[in-house]
Design an enzyme around this catalytic site. Structure first.
Site, PDB file in Angstrom:
ATOM      1  N   ASP A  67       0.857  -1.178   0.000  1.00  0.00           N
ATOM      2  CA  ASP A  67       0.000   0.000   0.000  1.00  0.00           C
ATOM      3  C   ASP A  67       0.899   1.236   0.000  1.00  0.00           C
ATOM      4  OD1 ASP A  67      -1.911   1.918   0.243  1.00  0.00           O
ATOM      5  OD2 ASP A  67      -2.727   1.215   2.140  1.00  0.00           O
ATOM      6  N   GLU A  85      58.111  55.464  38.028  1.00  0.00           N
ATOM      7  CA  GLU A  85      58.448  56.444  36.989  1.00  0.00           C
ATOM      8  C   GLU A  85      57.228  57.291  36.636  1.00  0.00           C
ATOM      9  OE1 GLU A  85      61.252  57.096  35.528  1.00  0.00           O
ATOM     10  OE2 GLU A  85      62.594  55.383  35.789  1.00  0.00           O
ATOM     11  N   HIS A 105      77.930  33.206  49.254  1.00  0.00           N
ATOM     12  CA  HIS A 105      78.031  32.426  50.497  1.00  0.00           C
ATOM     13  C   HIS A 105      79.465  32.460  51.042  1.00  0.00           C
ATOM     14  CE1 HIS A 105      73.953  30.749  50.152  1.00  0.00           C
ATOM     15  NE2 HIS A 105      74.197  30.722  48.842  1.00  0.00           N
TER      16      HIS A 105
END
Length: 1755
Positions: A771, A1346, A1449
Site C-alpha cells: 500500500d 616612573e 656564600h
C-alpha cells in the site's frame, strides 16, 4: 642470415644462382624460391640466425634428414637434395665463407650487386691477402659489423673506387676462378640417396695454400687501435704471393686500408700466438674466428659472464696464445662496463701476486709490465715479442680473473622467451630448454626443477592440456609421452571419450598418460564397462558374472512385477488413471547427470525438433518458468553440442524469436550450475525491437563440455526500460544482433490482482498488501499473534475512513525479505481485513513505481527511490574503540529513552548494533514537556580530526542585490535526512539500560548525522551544498545563499525565482532532503537568520533584553555576546557601551557576582531605543559605495555607506596594546572595513572617508607606518568630509582626536624637570630651583614609580616645562597618551588614566625628552639626571652584604671587611643563611702552612664529587702559604689527567719550587717525574697511608665540597665546570682571613715587611729551651722560628714557644695565640741534655730528629 622476408629471399636466390652458375649449373628462379621456402619450413631459424657456412649448412642437412624420416621423401622437393649437396661442396672448399651477418640491415639493389661481386668472386682482396684472401675479407666485414654493434659508432666508410677500376678487378677475379675450376674439374651432381648417406659429422676441411701472412698481417695491424682479438700462428714461411692493387674496401676494412697507405701498421687487429713447430718461432698472424668472439659476446649477454657455457667459450679462446692487449680488447668488447672493471681489477691483482711469488724463481724472466702490457710493453708490437711462458701466465691470469666475476643469476628474460612453437614438437622444445638451462647453470637438482617448471609454463596450450592432469605427479618423460601425438584433434577426441565414459577429462588423461607404459595409466587399462582400472571390457567380471536381479512390485501401477520404465499400464490397481511415463534424461541411468532440462517446451516433440529448420519458431510467451518463484524465463538448447577450449565462443540455438513484449527489454544471463560443469554463458541484451532468433553465446571454460538437447542453459529476464531522448541511429533493429535499450529496472506488472507480498516479522511469515498510500505498516488483528504484547494509542489512523481502537506493538519487530531486513514498529488494527505493508518498509525493500510515460516514471522514481548518498567519511585519529559504560537512568527517563529510540528506529535513523564502541545517552525534558535524546559524544569527538568550519561567518542579507525578488526555504530535520558513511556508523553506538539488569542492554547506532558530533555541521553543509550544485550551475545569474538548513534564492525576475524554487526542491528531494513547504517564504516581509527583510531594508528581529536575571559574570558575558551579534545593525558606539563592558572587569570566576551600575543601566536603555529604529540598506552593486570612519568617543566607528548605512563596523572594547592612539584605531577600522567589503561584495569600497584634514592625513602618512599599510592596494579615493546625512551628525560632537598639547621639540622658556623611579617604589621629581619631591610606595613597580614622578610634575607645574627622564617607557607614552584609549587590563591603568586627565586639563604645552643615565658626562642635564637618580637609592650596606652572601656564600670575615659592617652583623648574616649553618663555622685560614712564602710548597690530591657524574674526579692543588686553591673536574685520575691539571695550575697559580703528593700510582709514575724535572720542580711524597702528611689539601677538599653544596642549593648551574669555577672564585677572591686578606691577595700581593717578634723555643731533640730567636709565623698548633745561628728555620709545636720579654709581666706577642709556658713540673725540670742542633734542610724548611714535622698539626 639476419635478413628475412622478401629481401632475404631475393638475396638468397641471387647468391644461390651465382654460386651454382660458377660451377656450370643453372637453376630456375622458381626452383630456387621453392628450395628457399622449404628451407625456411625445415629450419625456421636460418633467415635470422644462419649463414652460408659449413657448420650451419650441415645443421640444415640434419634437419632435412629428420624431416624426410617423419614425413617421407615424397614431401621434399626434387631439387632440394642436389642443391644442398652442391652448396655443401662449395662451402667445404671455401670453409668459413660468411655471406650474411646476423647484424645485417636491409639491402638495396646496388649493395646487393656490390656484395655479390666482392664476396662470391676471387676478389682483388684475395690477391692482396693471398690464397686465403676471402677469409680475410670476411674477417674485415665481420669485424666492422661487430664493432658497430659493440661501440655503437661504426667506422666511416671510405669513398668507393672508380667504377671502371672496380669492373677491371672483377673481370680479373673471374679469370682466376675459372682457372681454378678447370684445374679441379667439374663436380658431379649428387642424387637423393647420396644425400641421405652423407656423413653429417664430417667437418674436415681440405688444406689450402697461404700467402706470405707476415707481410699481409703487417698491413693490417695498427699499434694505436685494437678492436677484436685474432690469433697468430707460427708456421714456416711460404713464397710470397703476387700483390695487386685491391678494391677500395668499406667499413672497418676501409679504415685498415687507409692506415696501411699511411705507414707501418703492425697491429690493425689483435692476434693469438699458435706454435705449430718449435723449429721456427717467427710469429705469423692468423685471425681469430669471429664466430667464436660472437659466440662469447652472445653468451655473456644472454647467460652472464660466469655461466658454464660462457666459461667453456672463454676456455676455448684461452687455448690460443693471446697478448695482454688481446685480452683487454676481448674483455672490453664482450663484457659490460661494470664487469670489465671487475675483470681488469682482478687481472691486475693476480698479475701482481704472480710476480711476487716468482720473484726468486724466475728473476728477470717475467715482470709486471710484461703481464699487464704497460711500460716498455705498452704497444701491441712489443707484446708479440713476449715468450710463450709469459703469454701462458697472461692467459692464466686472464681466465682466473674472468672466473672471479660474480654471477648475475639466471637470465630470466632469456628463459621466459624460450617457448614452444605451435607446430614445434614437444621433444624438440625440451631439447632446446635443457640446452639453455645447462648453459646457465650446472646440472643438478636445481636445474632439473627449473626445467620441469618451464616445461609446463612455456609449453603451448595444446601440450599444457595434455600435461595438466599429470603435472604434479609425472616426470619429464611422462610429459614427453603425453605430448608425443599432440594435436587439437587428439585433445578433442580425448574429451569426447571422457564425456562418453562419464569421466572427467583430467581423470581420463591421468589414467591414460599418468606414468604407465603403452599409453596406459599407472594403474593399468580402464574397463569400458565398469569404468574401473586394471582390466579391459572382455575381462570384466561384472559384465560376465553378474545378471540383473528380477524386478519387484511396480511402484507405478502396483499391479505387476516389472520395471517402472517398462510399465505400460494406464490405470493403477484401484482403477485411477496414471500420468504419462516420463522418459527424459533424468530417468536414464546410463547418461551422466547434468543440468536438468527445462519443462517440455512447445515444439520439443514436433517433427524435426531443434535440428529441423522447418520446425515452427517459439515466442516469448511459449517460454516456461523453472519454478513459480523464478525471476527469468528458461532458455534451452535445441541441439546436442560438445564444446572444447579451442572452439571459442559458440552460438546455441533456442528457436525462440522476437519481438519482446511492449515496453520491455531482455537480459540473458547464465545459470550458476553451468559454471560448475565448465560452461560459461556470456550475458547479452535483447532489444524490444529485435525480431530474429534469440541465441545464447557460450564457451567452454575447461576442456570439453557436453550440452544435451533440451537442457536449460540460460535465463531471459524481462525488464522495463526508460526511453531517453537520445539520438536514434536506426528506426528498428529488426533481426540484427544484440544491443542495449536504455535504463533497465526490475518490474512486476500491475494487474487486477492485489500486489501481495510475504514478509517475515520476528521469524514469522505474514502476507500483506503493498500500500503506497500507507505511511506506516498496519497488521491485521487476525494475523497478530496473541502472545505478542501491544498497547493502546490515543491517535487514530485516517485514510478513506477512520480506524478507531488502534493498538501498537510494544516492542520493535525485525522484518526480513530475501536479503533485506530492518526494524519497524507497526500498528495493529483489529478490523483490518488484511495486513498493509506501508512505505516505512517498502522504501527499505526498494519498491519502485513505473509508468509508460518516461517523464512520469522518472518523477515517480525520484520520489520513490531512496538515496544511496552518504555524508563524507570522517577522518579518524585512531581506530582504537572507545567504550564508556552507560550510566543508570531513573524510571521516567528510561521510559522516555525507550520511546525515543523506538521512534528513531521507525524513522530509520537508528539500527541495531554490535559495535565495540559505546558512549552514554540521556534525555532531558524541554520546556514544551517533550523529551529530547542526547548522546555524550565528547570521547568520540576526541578521536576524530576536526574538519573545520566551511562557513566561518553568517551570510548577511544586505549583500542580496537591491530590488531582487527573494524566496527563503527551510530544510526539515536536515541532520536526520543525511546518512552517515557506513564505515562511521559503528562509532556512534549506545546502549539502552535495563533496571536490575533484567535483560541484556539493547544496543543501537546512528545511521544519520548525530547531534553533538563536532563534525555534523560541516558534513551537513557539504552535503546540502553538493545537492544544490546543479541548481547553481543551471541558474548562474541568480543569487543563492545557503547556510546550514536555510536557503535563500534571489533573482530580478519573480517568474525565474519561482522556477529556481521548483528546481531546488527537486534537487534536494533527489538527495533525500525534505523541504518544509509550510516554511517557504516568498518575496517580502521575510525572516532569515534572525533578520527581517522588508523591501530593500534589513532590520534585526525584535529582541527583548531582560535585566532581571543579570547577577553573575557569566550572565553579563552572554548579554554582551548577544549585543555584539546585533551591533552591525545598530548605531551604538563602543564608547556608549563602555559601562557595560567595564562590568566584566574584576574576578574571572564565571559565577562571581556582578551588578548593573547606573551608567550601565543608561547604556541598556540607549540600546533598547536604538533597537527600535535600527535599519540598514541592501546594496546596489551597480552603484559606488563608501567606507566612512566616524569620529566617536573612546574609539572611532565605521560604516559601509550607500545612500544610507549598509552595515556598521565596530572595534573591540579592549585593545591588545596598553596604549593605542586614536589614529591607529582609524587604520584598524580601515583594514577591517575593506576586509568586510570584500567579504560581502567581493570588492573594495570606492571611497574611504577619514576624520582628519588633508594636512593631518599627509602628516600621518609620513610619520605613522600603519597608515600606508592600511591603504595598501586601495585604488579608490580618500575623502575628508562625511556625506551630508542627519544620521552621521552625532560624530561632530567628539573632539581631540589629534595630539596638540605635546611638543615635539624643547620649549624655549620651559621649566626644566628631572624625574626618576626605582624598583624599591621611590619616585623622585626634581624641579629646577626647588627641593626634590620624593615619594615612596613599596608596592609600586619601577614603571609605576616612573609614572608617579611624571604625574607629580604635571600636578606641580602648570607652566610650560621640559621634562627629562632616563626611562624609555615614559618617553614612549608621549604624545600617544594624549588621544589614546587605555586598556584596563594593565596594572598601571589608574596611573595612566590620571596622567591622561591631567594632560587634557592643561592649557600650556610641554615637552618630554629622554636622557641616558649613569653616563658620568659633564653638563647640567646629565648632572641633574644623576642627582635625581642618586635620590632613588636607599640600599644600605647591610642589605648589600646580604645580597652578596646570597650569591657567593662567603665567610663572615669577608662580609665584615668588604661591606664594612660589624663582626656581629656579618656572623648573623651567615647564621641566618639557610645553606651555610649546615657546614659549621669555617676555621681560621692559615692553619698548618708549610711554605714561608707563595709558590714555595704546594700540596696536590684528588677528591671525588659524585654529583658531577663522569667528571667526579676533582684534582686539587693548594699553596701551603697563601692557601690559594686551584681545582679541575676530570673523568679520571690517570697520569694524563694529572699532567693536564698541572699545566692548568701553572697558568693559574705560577710555578712552585716543590710539590708534595701522596703515593698514588699517577703521582709516582715516570711521566710525572720527567714532567716536573723539565719544569725544575722538586717532588716529594708523604708517608704511605698517612693522611696527616696532606692535611692542608685534605682540609681544602672539605672547603671545596662545602662551598659546592652551598652554591648548588642556592642557584642553578648548567655544568659541573660552572659550579666549580664559582666555588674557587669564592675561596680565592671573596673569603678573607682575620686581617682582611683574601687568598689571592696573599698569593699575589707583596710579602709583609712587619717586624717579627722574638720568642723562646724548646728544642725537641735536646729538650732544652733556646732563644731568643725570630718567630716567622705561628698559628693554632704550629710555629716557625729562625735561630740566629742556623741557616734554615725550624718548625715546632706552638706549645713549645714562649714570648721573649724583658720583664716577667710582658704582653704576649701577637700571633702566639696568647700562649703561656707550661707550668707543669715536668717542663720546669727539663734541661738541655742534647745540645745538638736540629737537622738542617736546603729547601728553607726544617726537620727535627729526622721526622718531617710538616705533616703535623691538623685543623
Amino acid at each position: 642470415m639476419g635478413v628475412s622476408g622478401s629481401k632475404g629471399q631475393k638475396l638468397f636466390v641471387s647468391v644461390l644462382q651465382r654460386l651454382l652458375s660458377e660451377r656450370g649449373l643453372h637453376v630456375k628462379e622458381s626452383s630456387a624460391i621453392e628450395f628457399y621456402q622449404f628451407l625456411i619450413k625445415v629450419s625456421p631459424w636460418f633467415p635470422e640466425e644462419g649463414g652460408l657456412n659449413l657448420q650451419d649448412w650441415k645443421r640444415v642437412g640434419r634437419e632435412m634428414k629428420r624431416y624426410a624420416a617423419e614425413h617421407g621423401t615424397d614431401s621434399i622437393p626434387k631439387q632440394a637434395y642436389p642443391i644442398w649437396l652442391q652448396l655443401r661442396e662449395i662451402l667445404t672448399e671455401q670453409s668459413d665463407l660468411v655471406l650474411l651477418s646476423a647484424e645485417a640491415k636491409s639491402v638495396t639493389e646496388e649493395e646487393l650487386e656490390e656484395g655479390l661481386t666482392g664476396l662470391l668472386s676471387t676478389s682483388s682482396q684475395e690477391k692482396t691477402y693471398g690464397t686465403r684472401g676471402t677469409a680475410y675479407a670476411e674477417i674485415d666485414t665481420e669485424v666492422d659489423k661487430l664493432s658497430e654493434h659493440i661501440y655503437d659508432e661504426p667506422y666511416e666508410e671510405k669513398e668507393k673506387a672508380d667504377k671502371n677500376e672496380e669492373k677491371d678487378h672483377v673481370r680479373k677475379i673471374k679469370k682466376v676462378v675459372q682457372r681454378k675450376e678447370n684445374s679441379e674439374g667439374k663436380r658431379k651432381e649428387k642424387d637423393s640417396k647420396a644425400f641421405l648417406a652423407t656423413d653429417w659429422n664430417d667437418d674436415d676441411l681440405s688444406p689450402e695454400d697461404w700467402d706470405d701472412l707476415e707481410e699481409q698481417a703487417a698491413h693490417y695491424h695498427d699499434d694505436d687501435e685494437l678492436i677484436l682479438p685474432v690469433k697468430r700462428k707460427v708456421v714456416k714461411k711460404k713464397p710470397q704471393a703476387l700483390r695487386r692493387k685491391p678494391l677500395p674496401p668499406v667499413g672497418f676494412a676501409g679504415a685498415m686500408a687507409e692506415a696501411r697507405e699511411k705507414g707501418d701498421l703492425t697491429f690493425t687487429f689483435p692476434v693469438v700466438f699458435m706454435g705449430e713447430s718449435d723449429e721456427d718461432d717467427t710469429p705469423v698472424w692468423e685471425p681469430l674466428p669471429l664466430k667464436t668472439l660472437k659466440e662469447l659476446q652472445s653468451a655473456v649477454r644472454t647467460m652472464g659472464p660466469s655461466a658454464p657455457y660462457t666459461l667453456q667459450v672463454v676456455d676455448m679462446v684461452a687455448s690460443q696464445w693471446l697478448t695482454p692487449s688481446d685480452w683487454h680488447q676481448t674483455a672490453r668488447a664482450t663484457l659490460s662496463p661494470g664487469d670489465y672493471v671487475l675483470w681488469r681489477t682482478e687481472y691486475e691483482e693476480k698479475s701482481k701476486e704472480m710476480v711476487q711469488k716468482a720473484a726468486g724463481k724466475r728473476k728477470g724472466k717475467v715482470s709486471l709490465d710484461m703481464l699487464l702490457g704497460t711500460g716498455q710493453f705498452l704497444s701491441p708490437s712489443s707484446q708479440i715479442k713476449l715468450s710463450k711462458d709469459v703469454l701462458k701466465d697472461v692467459t692464466t691470469n686472464a681466465v682466473l680473473a674472468w672466473r672471479a666475476i660474480p654471477p648475475p643469476g639466471v637470465k630470466k628474460t632469456v628463459l621466459a622467451g624460450l617457448k614452444q612453437g605451435n607446430e614445434e614438437s614437444y621433444e624438440t622444445f625440451i631439447s632446446r630448454l635443457e640446452e639453455a638451462v645447462y648453459r646457465m647453470m650446472p646440472r643438478g637438482e636445481g636445474s632439473d626443477i627449473l626445467i620441469k617448471q618451464l616445461a609446463w609454463e612455456n609449453a603451448n596450450s595444446l601440450c599444457q592440456d595434455l600435461i595438466r592432469p599429470i603435472r604434479k605427479t609425472g616426470t619429464i618423460q611422462d610429459y614427453i609421452r603425453a605430448c608425443l601425438d599432440a594435436s587439437p584433434a587428439v585433445v578433442q577426441g580425448m574429451a569426447y571419450a571422457a564425456a562418453m565414459r562419464g569421466q572427467k577429462y583430467s581423470t581420463f588423461v591421468k589414467q591414460t598418460y599418468g606414468g604407465g607404459k603403452g599409453g596406459q595409466g599407472a594403474e593399468g587399462p580402464v574397463c569400458f564397462s565398469c569404468g574401473k582400472t586394471g582390466h579391459i571390457r572382455k575381462d570384466c567380471k561384472d559384465e560376465k558374472g553378474s545378471k540383473r536381479a528380477p524386478p519387484g512390485l511396480c511402484p507405478r501401477c502396483k499391479k505387476g512385477y516389472h520395471w517402472k520404465s517398462e510399465c505400460k499400464s494406464k490405470f493403477d490397481k484401484d482403477g485411477n488413471p496414471l500420468p504419462p511415463l516420463e522418459t527424459n534424461a533424468e530417468n536414464s541411468k546410463n547418461l551422466v547427470k547434468g543440468q536438468s532440462p527445462s519443462p517440455a517446451q512447445k515444439g520439443d516433440g514436433v517433427k524435426g525438433s531443434g535440428l529441423n529448420p522447418e520446425a515452427p519458431p517459439f515466442t516469448i510467451h511459449d517460454l516456461p518458468r523453472g519454478t513459480p518463484g523464478s525471476a527469468g524465463l528458461d532458455l534451452s538448447s535445441q541441439k546436442d553440442l560438445i564444446l572444447s577450449l579451442e572452439d571459442g565462443v559458440s552460438l546455441v540455438p533456442t528457436l525462440v524469436k522476437g519481438t519482446l513484449p511492449e515496453g520491455t527489454t531482455g537480459l540473458i544471463i547464465g545459470r550458476s550450475s553451468n559454471y560448475k560443469k565448465g560452461l560459461e554463458v556470456l550475458p547479452g541484451v535483447i532489444d524490444s525491437d529485435f525480431q530474429g532468433e534469440i541465441k545464447v553465446m557460450v564457451k567452454a571454460a575447461k576442456n570439453a563440455v557436453i550440452i544435451h538437447k533440451g537442457e536449460r542453459i540460460a535465463q531471459l529476464l524481462l525488464l522495463p526500460y526508460l526511453k531517453l531522448p537520445n539520438p536514434v541511429i536506426k528506426e528498428e533493429r529488426g533481426s540484427e544482433g544484440f544491443g542495449s535499450t536504455s535504463h533497465v529496472h526490475w518490474v512486476q506488472e500491475i494487474s487486477d490482482s492485489r500486489p501481495m507480498l510475504h514478509i517475515y516479522l520476528n521469524g514469522r511469515r505474514f502476507l500483506g498488501l503493498l500500500d503506497t498510500g500507507a505511511d506506516k505498516t498496519c497488521i491485521a488483528g487476525r494475523d497478530w499473534p496473541a502472545n505478542w504484547p501491544i498497547h493502546q494509542t490515543e491517535s487514530s489512523l485516517q485514510g478513506l475512513g477512520m480506524a478507531c481502537g488502534v493498538a501498537r506493538s510494544s516492542q520493535p519487530l525485525r522484518w526480513q525479505h530475501e536479503d533485506k531486513s530492518g526494524i519497524i514498529h507497526p500498528f495493529v488494527i483489529p478490523t483490518l481485513p488484511f495486513t498493509l505493508w506501508g512505505r516505512d518498509i517498502m522504501k527499505d525493500i526498494k519498491v519502485r513505481l513505473m509508468t509508460d510515460s518516461p517523464d512520469d516514471s522518472q518523477d515517480l522514481m525520484i520520489g520513490a527511490i531512496e538515496s544511496n548518498l552518504f555524508a563524507d567519511q570522517i577522518s579518524w585519529k585512531s581506530d582504537q574503540p572507545v567504550w564508556l559504560n552507560q550510566w543508570p537512568l531513573k524510571q521516567e527517563k528510561l521510559q522516555a529513552l525507550q520511546q525515543l529510540v523506538t521512534e528513531q528506529l521507525q524513522l530509520g535513523h537508528l539500527e541495531e548494533s554490535n559495535s565495540p564502541w559505546n558512549t552514554p545517552v540521556f534525555v532531558i525534558k524541554k520546556k514544551s514537556g517533550k523529551w529530547r535524546l542526547l548522546q555524550d559524544l565528547r570521547a568520540v569527538n576526541a578521536t576524530m580530526h576536526d574538519m573545520g568550519a566551511l562557513q566561518p561567518g553568517l551570510p548577511s542579507p544586505v549583500a542580496v542585490p537591491k530590488g531582487w525578488e527573494i524566496i527563503i526555504i527551510d530544510l526539515q530535520d536536515c541532520f536526520f535526512n543525511i546518512k552517515l558513511h557506513p564505515e562511521d556508523c559503528k562509532r556512534f553506538a549506545f546502549s539502552v539500560p535495563s533496571p536490575n539488569f533484567k535483560r541484556p542492554y539493547q544496543r543501537f547506532q546512528w545511521k544519520v548525522l548525530p547531534q553533538g558530533m563536532k563534525n555534523s555541521p560541516t558534513l551537513c553543509q557539504k552535503f546540502v551544498d553538493k545537492a544544490i550544485l546543479t541548481v547553481r550551475d543551471k541558474y548562474q545569474d541568480s543569487y543563492i545563499v545557503h547556510y546550514m538548513d536555510d536557503i535563500l534564492l534571489a533573482h530580478p525576475s519573480r517568474s525565474i525565482v519561482d522556477e529556481i524554487l521548483t528546481s531546488m526542491i527537486q534537487a534536494l528531494n533527489k538527495h533525500g532532503l525534505v523541504v518544509s513547504t509550510e516554511k517557504i517564504q516568498k518575496y517580502d516581509n521575510l525572516k532569515y537568520l534572525g533578520t527581517h527583510i522588508q523591501g530593500d531594508s534589513v532590520s534585526y528581529q525584535k529582541l527583548q533584553i531582560r535585566t532581571d536575571k543579570l547577577r553573575t559574570l557569566n550572565d553579563f558575558q552572554k548579554l554582551l555576546g548577544n549585543i555584539n551579534w546585533i551591533r552591525p545593525f545598530l548605531k551604538l558606539t563602543t564608547g556608549e557601551l563602555k559601562p557595560l563592558f567595564e562590568i566584566l572587569n574584576g574576578d574571572s570566576n564565571p559565577i562571581s557576582t556582578r551588578k548593573l551600575t547606573p551608567e550601565a543601566c543608561k547604556a541598556l536603555q540607549l540600546m533598547n531605543e536604538r533597537l527600535s529604529t535600527a535599519r540598514v540598506k541592501r546594496l546596489d552593486l551597480s552603484q559606488p559605495w563608501s567606507l566612512c570612519i566616524l569620529k566617536t568617543e573612546y574609539t572611532p566607528t565605521a560604516c559601509l555607506w550607500q545612500d544610507g548605512v549598509v552595515e556598521w563596523i565596530h572595534l573591540p572594547h579592549i585593545s591588545p596594546k596598553v596604549i593605542t592612539p586614536y589614529d591607529i584605531f582609524c587604520t584598524q577600522l580601515i583594514i577591517k572595513g575593506r576586509h568586510r567589503s570584500k567579504e560581502l561584495f567581493s570588492k573594495d569600497p570606492d571611497y574611504i572617508v577619514v576624520p582628519y584634514t588633508k594636512v593631518q592625513f599627509d602628516l600621518l602618512l609620513q610619520e605613522k607606518e600603519d597608515w600606508p599599510i592600511s591603504l595598501l592596494g586601495f585604488l579608490g579615493e580618500v575623502h575628508f568630509h562625511l556625506p551630508k546625512d542627519p544620521l552621521l551628525t552625532f560624530t561632530l560632537q567628539t573632539a581631540i582626536i589629534f595630539p596638540h598639547m605635546t611638543s615635539t621639540t624643547p620649549l624655549e622658556k620651559g621649566i626644566v624637570i628631572f624625574t626618576d623611579g626605582s624598583a624599591n617604589g621611590r619616585s623622585v621629581t626634581y624641579i629646577q630651583g626647588r627641593e626634590p619631591i620624593i615619594k615612596e610606595n613599596t608596592q609600586n613597580t619601577a614603571q609605576q614609580a616612573e609614572i608617579v614622578a611624571v604625574i607629580t610634575a604635571f600636578e606641580e607645574v602648570s607652566q610650560p616645562f621640559n621634562l627629562y627622564t632616563d626611562s624609555k617607557y615614559v618617553t614612549g607614552l608621549f604624545p600617544e597618551i594624549e588621544t589614546a584609549t587605555l586598556s584596563p587590563r594593565t596594572k598601571i591603568y589608574t596611573e595612566l588614566k590620571h596622567l591622561q586627565r591631567l594632560i587634557h586639563k592643561r592649557q600650556e604645552k610641554f615637552y618630554i625628552g629622554h636622557i641616558r643615565g649613569h653616563t658620568g658626562l659633564p653638563g647640567p642635564l646629565a648632572q641633574g639626571n644623576a642627582y635625581a637618580d642618586s635620590l632613588t637609592r636607599i640600599l644600605t650596606a647591610l642589605e648589600s652584604a646580604q645580597e652578596s652572601h646570597a650569591l657567593h656564600h662567603q665567610n663572615a670575615a669577608a662580609l665584615r671587611f668588604q661591606f664594612h659592617i660589624t663582626r656581629e652583623q656579618a656572623r648573623e648574616i651567615v647564621k641566618l643563611c639557610p645553606n651555610c649553618p649546615d657546614w659549621g663555622h669555617a676555621p681560621q685560614l692559615g692553619v698548618n702552612p708549610r711554605g714561608l712564602k707563595p709558590r714555595v710548597l704546594w700540596q696536590m690530591d684528588v677528591t671525588h664529587v659524585s654529583e658531577f657524574g663522569k667528571l667526579k674526579y676533582v684534582h686539587v692543588t693548594v699553596d701551603t702559604y697563601s692557601h690559594f686553591t686551584f681545582a679541575t673536574a676530570r673523568t679520571g685520575e690517570a697520569t694524563k689527567d694529572v699532567l693536564q691539571h698541572l699545566a692548568q695550575s701553572f697558568a693559574y697559580m705560577g710555578i712552585p719550587q716543590k710539590i708534595k703528593t701522596d703515593n698514588a700510582p699517577a703521582y709516582v709514575s715516570r711521566s710525572i717525574q720527567e714532567f716536573l724535572a723539565r719544569w725544575k720542580i722538586s717532588h716529594v711524597t708523604g708517608i704511605p697511608y698517612n693522611p696527616q702528611g696532606q692535611a692542608i689539601v685534605e682540609r681544602t677538599h672539605q672547603n671545596i665540597k662545602a662551598q659546592l653544596n652551598k652554591l648548588q642549593k642556592a642557584g642553578k648551574y648548567y655544568t659541573p665546570h660552572h659550579l666549580l669555577a664559582h666555588a674557587l672564585f669564592v675561596l680565592n677572591h671573596v673569603n678573607m682571613d682575620n686581617q682582611g686578606h683574601t687568598a689571592a691577595e696573599r698569593h699575589w700581593g707583596p710579602i709583609s715587611a712587619d717586624p717579627k717578634p722574638m720568642v723562646m723555643w724548646k728544642d725537641l731533640l735536646t729538650g732544652s729551651w733556646k732563644g731568643p730567636d725570630v718567630l716567622i709565623t705561628a698559628g693554632r698548633g704550629y710555629a716557625c722560628v729562625f735561630p740566629q745561628d742556623a741557616e734554615t728555620p725550624i718548625w715546632v709545636p706552638d706549645r713549645f714557644i714562649r714570648p721573649f720579654t724583658e720583664r716577667k709581666e710582658a704582653t704576649p706577642t701577637p700571633g702566639t695565640a696568647e700562649k703561656t709556658p707550661p707550668r707543669d713540673e715536668k717542663d720546669q725540670q727539663e734541661s738541655p741534655k742534647n745540645e745538638s742542633s736540629p737537622h738542617q734542610r736546603e729547601d728553607g724548611l726544617a726537620t727535627s730528629a729526622g721526622v718531617d714535622l710538616r705533616s703535623g698539626g691538623g685543623p
